[in-house]
Design a protein around this motif. Structure first.
Motif, PDB file in Angstrom:
ATOM      1  N   PRO A  85       0.818  -1.239   0.000  1.00 43.86           N
ATOM      2  CA  PRO A  85       0.000   0.000   0.000  1.00 43.86           C
ATOM      3  C   PRO A  85       0.836   1.266   0.000  1.00 43.86           C
ATOM      4  CG  PRO A  85      -0.810  -1.592   1.613  1.00 43.86           C
ATOM      5  CD  PRO A  85       0.513  -2.082   1.153  1.00 43.86           C
ATOM      6  N   LEU A  86       1.951   1.262   0.742  1.00 41.22           N
ATOM      7  CA  LEU A  86       2.808   2.448   0.771  1.00 41.22           C
ATOM      8  C   LEU A  86       3.378   2.736  -0.606  1.00 41.22           C
ATOM      9  CD1 LEU A  86       4.717   1.834   4.133  1.00 41.22           C
ATOM     10  CD2 LEU A  86       2.742   3.337   3.735  1.00 41.22           C
TER      11      LEU A  86
ATOM     12  N   PHE B  18       2.101   1.818  -3.397  1.00 40.57           N
ATOM     13  CA  PHE B  18       1.001   2.210  -4.276  1.00 40.57           C
ATOM     14  C   PHE B  18       0.696   3.711  -4.142  1.00 40.57           C
ATOM     15  CE2 PHE B  18      -3.609   2.849  -4.837  1.00 40.57           C
ATOM     16  CZ  PHE B  18      -3.724   2.489  -6.178  1.00 40.57           C
ATOM     17  N   TYR B  19       0.546   4.149  -2.875  1.00 40.95           N
ATOM     18  CA  TYR B  19       0.236   5.570  -2.665  1.00 40.95           C
ATOM     19  C   TYR B  19       1.411   6.472  -3.032  1.00 40.95           C
ATOM     20  CZ  TYR B  19      -4.078   4.237  -0.338  1.00 40.95           C
ATOM     21  OH  TYR B  19      -5.316   3.749  -0.066  1.00 40.95           O
ATOM     22  N   LEU B  20       2.623   5.994  -2.800  1.00 40.28           N
ATOM     23  CA  LEU B  20       3.785   6.776  -3.200  1.00 40.28           C
ATOM     24  C   LEU B  20       3.832   6.917  -4.717  1.00 40.28           C
ATOM     25  CD1 LEU B  20       6.422   8.194  -2.442  1.00 40.28           C
ATOM     26  CD2 LEU B  20       7.573   5.964  -2.540  1.00 40.28           C
TER      27      LEU B  20
ATOM     28  N   LEU C 184       1.225   6.799  -6.714  1.00 42.84           N
ATOM     29  CA  LEU C 184       0.180   7.757  -7.093  1.00 42.84           C
ATOM     30  C   LEU C 184       0.610   9.198  -6.842  1.00 42.84           C
ATOM     31  CD1 LEU C 184      -3.096   6.016  -5.831  1.00 42.84           C
ATOM     32  CD2 LEU C 184      -2.312   6.272  -8.188  1.00 42.84           C
ATOM     33  N   TYR C 185       1.271   9.421  -5.716  1.00 41.65           N
ATOM     34  CA  TYR C 185       1.706  10.773  -5.371  1.00 41.65           C
ATOM     35  C   TYR C 185       2.719  11.290  -6.388  1.00 41.65           C
ATOM     36  CZ  TYR C 185       4.133  14.484  -2.860  1.00 41.65           C
ATOM     37  OH  TYR C 185       4.726  15.676  -2.520  1.00 41.65           O
TER      38      TYR C 185
ATOM     39  N   TYR D 170       3.191  10.183  -9.422  1.00 46.19           N
ATOM     40  CA  TYR D 170       2.554  10.328 -10.728  1.00 46.19           C
ATOM     41  C   TYR D 170       1.703  11.606 -10.777  1.00 46.19           C
ATOM     42  CZ  TYR D 170      -0.466   9.376 -14.727  1.00 46.19           C
ATOM     43  OH  TYR D 170      -1.158   9.466 -15.910  1.00 46.19           O
TER      44      TYR D 170
END
Length: 313
Positions: free
Chosen positions: A267-268, A270-272, A274-275, A277
């Motif tokens: 999850p980390l 994934f969110y990193l 997204l951030y 991108y």
């Protein structure tokens, strides 16, 4: 006349009873008959006595079997008896591959002597087989070999022929496996019970246990295990898991920790992603707007081109 006959008959039965009573008392005094008297009837007692006294001397030659052949048979009988006693005494814990190899080799060599002996053109083994339709000698030999082979004892030994006999020596793998198991069990003995939950023994003996378990698994894949090693390792594993309540898994702690970290990091990441991108997308949009605004300002600052006039001729 009739009275005298009755008197004669009574006297005859009286004398017969006395004689039978004396005979029974004499037989009851013979050694080995006291236990038999308690459950054998009168006729069976007489038959038992006759059979007892009709037993032949066991060293007396029987039939066409030579004296030397009977001597080898007696030696094989004694060797088999010693081997069977050895495997029974080492059946629990199971160590007869390790402790009875000498007895097994001696019994096999004694049978080989019977098979090789030839006198006057007759083979000793053939003489014994002809004399016994059950072929007890062959059955006994097959039994002791069957026990040895079903236990895979041959996997733990190297069999070599020396001076016409077979000698069994432990393989290097067997020696090393036994040493590793002994090291683990000594560690259990030294540290078990030092604390309530055996934390110390699980921690201090883990490396020795893992090495023994890994080496055992390697020998198992190479088919180099005998029943002794299997039983000893099963006992060690049972102590490790059930008695000491240590983890049964071998070399899995690092794998479990790695998987846990990897799963937690998904999850980390994934969110990193997204951030990063999103920031890149925003930067690209801002840059595009800046370029558009710059072009627009540049067009407004430059005056429109005037049409050129030419003089009349």
């Amino acid at each position: 006349m009739h009275l005298s006959r009755w008197i004669s008959v009574c006297v005859f039965f009286f004398l017969l009873t006395v004689i039978n009573g004396n005979g029974s008392s004499q037989r009851s005094n013979m050694p080995g008959h006291i236990a038999m008297e308690s459950y054998l009837g009168h006729s069976d007692r007489l038959l038992y006595v006759e059979r007892l006294w009709s037993i032949k001397d066991p060293i007396e030659p029987a039939g066409d079997i030579s004296k030397h052949c009977l001597e080898l048979l007696d030696t094989f009988s004694n060797a088999t008896s010693v081997y069977l006693k050895c495997i029974m005494c080492n059946a629990r814990p199971l160590h007869y591959c390790q402790n009875c190899a000498t007895e097994f080799a001696y019994a096999v060599n004694c049978y080989s002597d019977i098979a090789r002996l030839v006198e006057n053109g007759s083979r000793c083994r053939d003489e014994l087989e002809r004399a016994d339709n059950v072929q007890v000698v062959t059955l006994v030999y097959d039994f002791i070999v069957d026990v040895w082979e079903k236990s895979h004892c041959h996997n733990c030994y190297n069999a070599t022929a020396q001076n016409g006999t077979t000698v069994y020596n432990s393989t290097e793998e067997t020696k090393e496996m036994l040493e590793k198991i002994q090291d683990v069990q000594m560690c259990f003995h030294d540290f078990a019970g030092k604390d309530i939950e055996n934390v110390s023994v699980c921690f201090l003996c883990r490396e020795l246990y893992n090495k023994a378990n890994d080496y055992y698994n390697m020998l198992d894949k190479e088919d180099k295990l005998c029943s002794d090693l299997v039983d000893s390792m099963n006992y060690t594993r049972r102590m490790w898991s059930k008695d000491l309540h240590c983890t049964v898994a071998v070399h899995t702690d690092l794998l479990i920790y790695s998987l846990s970290v990897a799963i937690s990091a998904i999850p980390l990441l994934f969110y990193l992603g997204l951030y990063l991108y999103g920031r890149r997308r925003v930067s690209a949009v801002s840059l595009s707007r800046r370029d558009s605004l710059r072009r627009a300002l540049k067009e407004d600052a430059d005056p429109p081109a005037r049409a050129s006039t030419s003089d009349g001729i």
